[in-house]
Write a protein that holds these residues in place. Structure first.
Motif, PDB file in Angstrom:
ATOM      1  N   MET A 492       0.856  -1.187   0.000  1.00 51.27           N
ATOM      2  CA  MET A 492       0.000   0.000   0.000  1.00 51.27           C
ATOM      3  C   MET A 492       0.893   1.240   0.000  1.00 51.27           C
ATOM      4  N   PRO A 493       1.119   1.839  -1.172  1.00 54.39           N
ATOM      5  CA  PRO A 493       2.024   2.984  -1.255  1.00 54.39           C
ATOM      6  C   PRO A 493       1.273   4.318  -1.232  1.00 54.39           C
ATOM      7  N   GLY A 494       1.916   5.349  -0.750  1.00 54.14           N
ATOM      8  CA  GLY A 494       1.309   6.680  -0.760  1.00 54.14           C
ATOM      9  C   GLY A 494       2.196   7.688  -0.068  1.00 54.14           C
ATOM     10  N   SER A 495       1.831   8.967  -0.163  1.00 56.86           N
ATOM     11  CA  SER A 495       2.600   9.985   0.552  1.00 56.86           C
ATOM     12  C   SER A 495       2.141  10.065   2.009  1.00 56.86           C
ATOM     13  N   PHE A 496       0.820   9.873   2.254  1.00 57.68           N
ATOM     14  CA  PHE A 496       0.278   9.829   3.612  1.00 57.68           C
ATOM     15  C   PHE A 496       0.756  11.020   4.435  1.00 57.68           C
ATOM     16  N   LYS A 497       0.476  12.240   3.945  1.00 58.79           N
ATOM     17  CA  LYS A 497       0.910  13.450   4.641  1.00 58.79           C
ATOM     18  C   LYS A 497      -0.310  14.293   5.029  1.00 58.79           C
ATOM     19  N   PRO A 498      -0.985  13.961   6.125  1.00 53.33           N
ATOM     20  CA  PRO A 498      -0.693  12.872   7.060  1.00 53.33           C
ATOM     21  C   PRO A 498      -1.622  11.677   6.846  1.00 53.33           C
ATOM     22  N   PRO A 499      -1.292  10.520   7.443  1.00 49.25           N
ATOM     23  CA  PRO A 499      -2.188   9.351   7.370  1.00 49.25           C
ATOM     24  C   PRO A 499      -3.418   9.562   8.268  1.00 49.25           C
ATOM     25  N   HIS A 500      -4.518   8.893   7.919  1.00 46.94           N
ATOM     26  CA  HIS A 500      -5.749   9.075   8.692  1.00 46.94           C
ATOM     27  C   HIS A 500      -6.577   7.791   8.648  1.00 46.94           C
ATOM     28  N   LYS A 501      -7.770   7.871   9.220  1.00 49.85           N
ATOM     29  CA  LYS A 501      -8.642   6.698   9.362  1.00 49.85           C
ATOM     30  C   LYS A 501      -9.017   6.100   8.014  1.00 49.85           C
ATOM     31  N   GLY A 502      -9.172   6.938   6.977  1.00 48.45           N
ATOM     32  CA  GLY A 502      -9.490   6.411   5.648  1.00 48.45           C
ATOM     33  C   GLY A 502      -8.397   5.496   5.146  1.00 48.45           C
ATOM     34  N   HIS A 503      -7.139   5.884   5.391  1.00 47.21           N
ATOM     35  CA  HIS A 503      -6.015   5.027   5.014  1.00 47.21           C
ATOM     36  C   HIS A 503      -6.025   3.741   5.834  1.00 47.21           C
ATOM     37  N   LEU A 504      -6.306   3.877   7.127  1.00 44.77           N
ATOM     38  CA  LEU A 504      -6.323   2.703   8.002  1.00 44.77           C
ATOM     39  C   LEU A 504      -7.393   1.710   7.565  1.00 44.77           C
ATOM     40  N   LEU A 505      -8.569   2.208   7.173  1.00 45.98           N
ATOM     41  CA  LEU A 505      -9.633   1.315   6.712  1.00 45.98           C
ATOM     42  C   LEU A 505      -9.209   0.576   5.437  1.00 45.98           C
ATOM     43  N   MET A 506      -8.461   1.259   4.559  1.00 42.82           N
ATOM     44  CA  MET A 506      -7.933   0.591   3.362  1.00 42.82           C
ATOM     45  C   MET A 506      -6.984  -0.539   3.760  1.00 42.82           C
ATOM     46  N   ALA A 507      -6.099  -0.264   4.718  1.00 41.79           N
ATOM     47  CA  ALA A 507      -5.139  -1.278   5.163  1.00 41.79           C
ATOM     48  C   ALA A 507      -5.850  -2.461   5.793  1.00 41.79           C
ATOM     49  N   GLU A 508      -6.894  -2.185   6.599  1.00 44.01           N
ATOM     50  CA  GLU A 508      -7.652  -3.275   7.223  1.00 44.01           C
ATOM     51  C   GLU A 508      -8.364  -4.119   6.166  1.00 44.01           C
TER      52      GLU A 508
END
Length: 898
Positions: A492-508
């Motif tokens: 899962m690549p990205g800049s994530f500046k900053p990371p948030h819950k939407g990113h976490l839900l993708m990872a889950e």
């Protein structure tokens, strides 16, 4: 006649004639061999004065004297790796331990692991326990792994050949200890384990095909060339050897060593040779190149076009120049190779009975659709350089005599001869004349299937575009996994500046699809992720720390990858880590072994499905069968999030209006900073922000438009957005808006820790000395522009190179070079600005061409002041005052801040 004996080390790279700096084109190569202006060529000059050595094609095994476990002197082989067994010295009883491998079956996975025995011994497993069927627990990739021994390899050449070499040396040491001690002291080997014998071992009788390398000698021997010294370059852990120039006393001692070895030798059919035994003497024949120079050579461009001419004509053609090893072309197999390669040579100029290929056959039609004259002569030059070196070198070897008749008496059947003379060659390097070995050493029918499966050519024939290197951590040292694992991994690549819950839900979501989820955060060069008002930067380090905070309580198979060398583009992360660590440009410190996985999922949000640009970034993975692009659903905010935005808008009307005014002012500053000189000319006298936007490029218009959305009214009520999160963080920190409930929908309940990572433990710095900070900022910008100009980074003409993209989950644009957040946050009603317009004085000089009234009008209108912002008059400038861009910026901002 004065004779010089060349003492060359087998592990030292020996140069072909075309490697010399003095050989840059075909005429130079011809002059090297044939000579010029009545002077003979360099090989003939060398042979007339010195004695060249015969190049031996054996197994190189530096041998030194060590103290064994019993405290006695013993000869040992050293393959120059960093393994402890090599550092200690491989004695005869440890050769199998050093060179053989164990084939292990992992009991917890399907892995089959090949590992050198000495690495198992270093783990504390004794040799007598290494038997087929034995269960072991080994350390593999920093983890304990249960395995069973399936096989122990046997038959490694060095186990047999090394045993013979060490046996004859130790026999001599034990049979005549006093004489050997005296000899070894002269050679500086008795008390110095870093000095080693430079040698080649040829033991053909132990080989099934009766041949060690590419040359068949018909006998077994060890040939000593001289002495080398082991050392480690400063600041490095690698171990290398360098040649020791031996004196006359040491030459005599080396000859005596060979005599004692042969006297005490108990191995039938095996002999030792001194450097004086492996030399070539000048024979009765004179060197005559005329025959080969008339050889007709044809080189094809394609099926319709070719050139045929004599070798002498090729070499005298001014377009035949030495190609670069580093310039690569894409061949038909998709791999990039140099035109100065053996593959190119044997394909374009085959031996009799072999198929001839054209340059069109070799190169990819997709990458190189048009073959021009430059490409033709680049490839022709590479082939001609090899072929001329071969044919002219063969003539030299035909005139020499094999003094000691080592191997075949004809030197044309040997690897060649070696010459060294700084006076002749202008370099203190061994120069080799190889003759047919430059071709015969490549194997047979090498160009077979060149256009369809060239990869198999490289693998099967041993033909490599590599040079002879020093001994060291060769492939036999490596632990190899020979089976493919069954696990899957999602990247899962990205800049994530900053990371948030939407990113976490993708990872889950991915954690339920793959056995492992790896999150790669990019570290783009140049561009920054700044909060809109405070200017706080979201760095790579902060993004990693924020991810670790978000992952508390998340699925255990999700991991954020932290590296000291992250990629500037996250899309390439998977391609990088699929390479061996020492071949990566980034992530060299990340432990990842692709052979453990059967499938790689490369994740991206479904929002990018219909965006050709987003999908195009993954195009270079299309041909990888084990890589699958996985589109992940775009997750939304909780329903209460939109209601919280509505409550905020109704409860903070005045403050939100102030924020909107500040944003408009800052957007104006941003737009003004982005206007080009050409755009400036199209602006009206007192331009508004819309006027500025109208003269901007489309990309800069997007930057300003995006910034103008930095208000609570621009928040997306449904989709997660890193831009919205950056805004909310500053709305809380700078304006103290009550946005905690909105932030918690982004980051969860750990809001206080999240804010601490973003802003640190202190408060946001207030602008106490606004003008001082502003001037520093302008000066820094000015210096940066000057440095960029000086470094040659200014792009003139043509298309600009695409900068490193920071691939986020949204189409973010780069921040302005002069960011609005650098300006103080004030109410627009308390601010003012002016436009300074400097008109060239020469145009209005009183020289008779204009009236006095015209000049007075010019002076009056030099500065146009927008009275809606200030009633102060600008400083008055006299004629010929120099107003620089820096002065304009400083004064402009001082008045604006009044």
């Amino acid at each position: 006649m004065i004779r010089q004996l060349l003492m060359e080390g087998p592990s030292m790279h020996m140069w072909h004639p075309f490697d010399l700096a003095t050989v840059q084109n075909g005429e130079d190569l011809l002059e090297f061999f044939v000579g010029k202006d009545g002077n003979p060529g360099l090989p003939e000059q060398y042979i007339n004065k010195f004695t060249p050595s015969i190049k031996i094609d054996g197994i190189n095994g530096p041998i030194r004297l060590v103290v064994n476990n019993s405290g006695e002197k013993e000869f040992a082989i050293d393959r120059m790796s960093r393994a402890s067994i090599d550092v200690e010295g491989v004695t005869a009883d440890r050769l199998k331990e050093r060179f053989e491998k164990a084939i292990l079956q992992a009991l917890d996975t399907d892995e089959v692991i090949e590992i050198p025995l000495h690495k198992l011994v270093a783990m504390g497993i004794p040799m007598d326990k290494l038997k087929i069927g034995t269960n072991l627990t080994i350390i593999h990739r920093k983890k304990k792994k249960p395995v069973i021994i399936k096989k122990i390899t046997s038959g490694h050449g060095f186990v047999n050949d090394g045993t013979v070499a060490l046996t004859v040396l130790n026999n001599a040491l034990n049979s005549k200890p006093q004489e050997m001690e005296a000899i070894l002291k002269i050679l500086d080997m008795w008390n110095n384990p870093n000095v080693c014998l430079n040698n080649d071992i040829v033991h053909e009788s132990s080989k099934p095909d009766g041949q060690v390398g590419s040359v068949k000698y018909g006998e077994d021997f060890i040939a000593f060339h001289g002495l080398n010294e082991i050392y480690s370059p400063e600041g490095k852990t690698t171990r290398k050897t360098k040649e020791i120039r031996i004196n006359d006393q040491q030459k005599t001692a080396l000859t005596e060593l060979v005599r004692i070895i042969n006297e005490t030798n108990t191995i039938e059919g095996f002999r030792a040779l001194s450097p004086f035994d492996t030399v070539a003497m000048k024979g009765e024949l004179d060197i005559d190149y005329s025959g080969v120079l008339g050889t007709i050579i044809e080189i094809k461009l394609d099926s319709q076009t070719s050139t045929s001419q004599a070798l002498s004509a090729w070499l005298n053609d001014p377009k035949i120049v030495k190609p670069s090893y580093s310039t690569k072309y894409t061949f038909a197999d998709g791999k990039k190779k140099s035109s100065f390669s053996k593959i190119n040579y044997v394909s374009l100029i085959p031996d009799q009975g072999e198929q001839q290929y054209s340059i069109r056959d070799l190169l990819s039609e997709e990458v190189h659709p048009d073959l021009d004259e430059d490409i033709y002569y680049n490839f022709a030059s590479g082939a001609i350089f090899y072929h001329a070196t071969r044919l002219l070198g063969r003539v030299v070897l035909q005139t020499l005599v094999n003094k000691s008749k080592v191997g075949n008496e004809a030197l044309t059947s040997h690897e060649g001869i070696v010459m060294r003379s700084e006076a002749l060659f202008d370099v203190d390097k061994p120069i080799k004349i190889t003759g047919d070995f430059i071709r015969d050493g490549m194997g047979s029918n090498l160009a077979l299937a060149m256009t369809k499966k060239p990869a198999s050519l490289n693998e099967s024939s041993g033909l490599q575009d590599t040079v002879e290197g020093e001994l060291g951590d060769e492939p036999e040292e490596q632990t190899v996994v020979t089976t493919t694992g069954t696990r899957t991994v999602a990247v899962m690549p990205g800049s994530f500046k900053p990371p948030h819950k939407g990113h976490l839900l993708m990872a889950e979501h991915l954690s339920g699809i793959a056995d492992e989820v790896l999150i790669f955060v990019s570290a783009p060069k140049g561009s920054k992720r700044l909060l809109p008002f405070s200017g706080t930067e979201i760095t790579y380090e902060k993004a990693i720390e924020l991810w670790n905070l978000l992952l508390k309580g998340a699925s255990g198979n999700i991991k954020v990858v932290d590296s000291s060398s992250p990629s500037s583009s996250p899309i390439t992360a998977l391609a990088e880590i699929m390479q061996p660590a020492d071949q990566r440009n980034n992530y060299q410190d990340v432990d990842f072994y692709p052979e453990e996985y059967s499938k790689f999922f490369l994740a991206m949000s479904e929002k990018g499905r219909n965006d050709p640009g987003s999908m195009g970034r993954f195009s270079f993975y299309e041909e990888m069968e084990n890589v699958e692009i996985k589109l992940v659903p775009a997750f939304n905010h909780d329903p209460e999030y939109g209601q919280s935005i509505a409550e905020l808008m109704s409860s903070s009307v005045e403050l939100i209006k102030q924020i909107s005014d500040d944003v408009e002012l800052k957007a104006l500053e941003l737009a003004k900073g982005l206007v080009s000189s050409k755009g400036q000319k199209r602006l009206p006298a007192n331009p508004s922000i819309q006027d500025y936007i109208s003269v901007l490029s489309k990309s800069n218009q997007k930057k300003v438009a995006k910034f103008m959305k930095s208000t609570p009214s621009g928040l997306d009520k449904n989709n997660f957005s890193a831009t919205d999160l950056r805004l909310l963080l500053d709305l809380k920190k700078v304006y103290n808006l009550p946005v905690d409930s909105l932030l918690k929908d982004f980051v969860g309940q750990n809001l206080e820790d999240y804010l601490r990572i973003i802003f640190g433990s202190g408060e946001v710095k207030e602008s106490i000395t606004v003008i001082q900070d502003m001037v520093k900022s302008i000066l820094a910008e000015q210096l940066e522009e000057t440095a960029t100009m000086a470094s040659g980074a200014v792009h003139i003409g043509g298309s600009k190179p695409e900068p490193n993209r920071d691939d986020d989950e949204e189409d973010d644009v780069k921040e302005a070079k002069y960011h609005p957040s650098e300006l103080p946050i004030q109410n627009p009603r308390g601010s003012s600005y002016m436009t300074v317009k400097v008109i060239p004085h020469g145009k209005y000089a009183v020289d008779g061409n204009v009236s006095d009234a015209g000049f007075k009008k010019h002076v009056k209108n030099r500065f146009k002041i927008d009275s809606t912002y200030t009633d102060k008059r600008a400083p008055y400038y006299d004629k010929d005052d120099i107003i620089t861009d820096l002065v304009e910026k400083v004064l402009h901002n001082i008045i604006r801040l009044n």
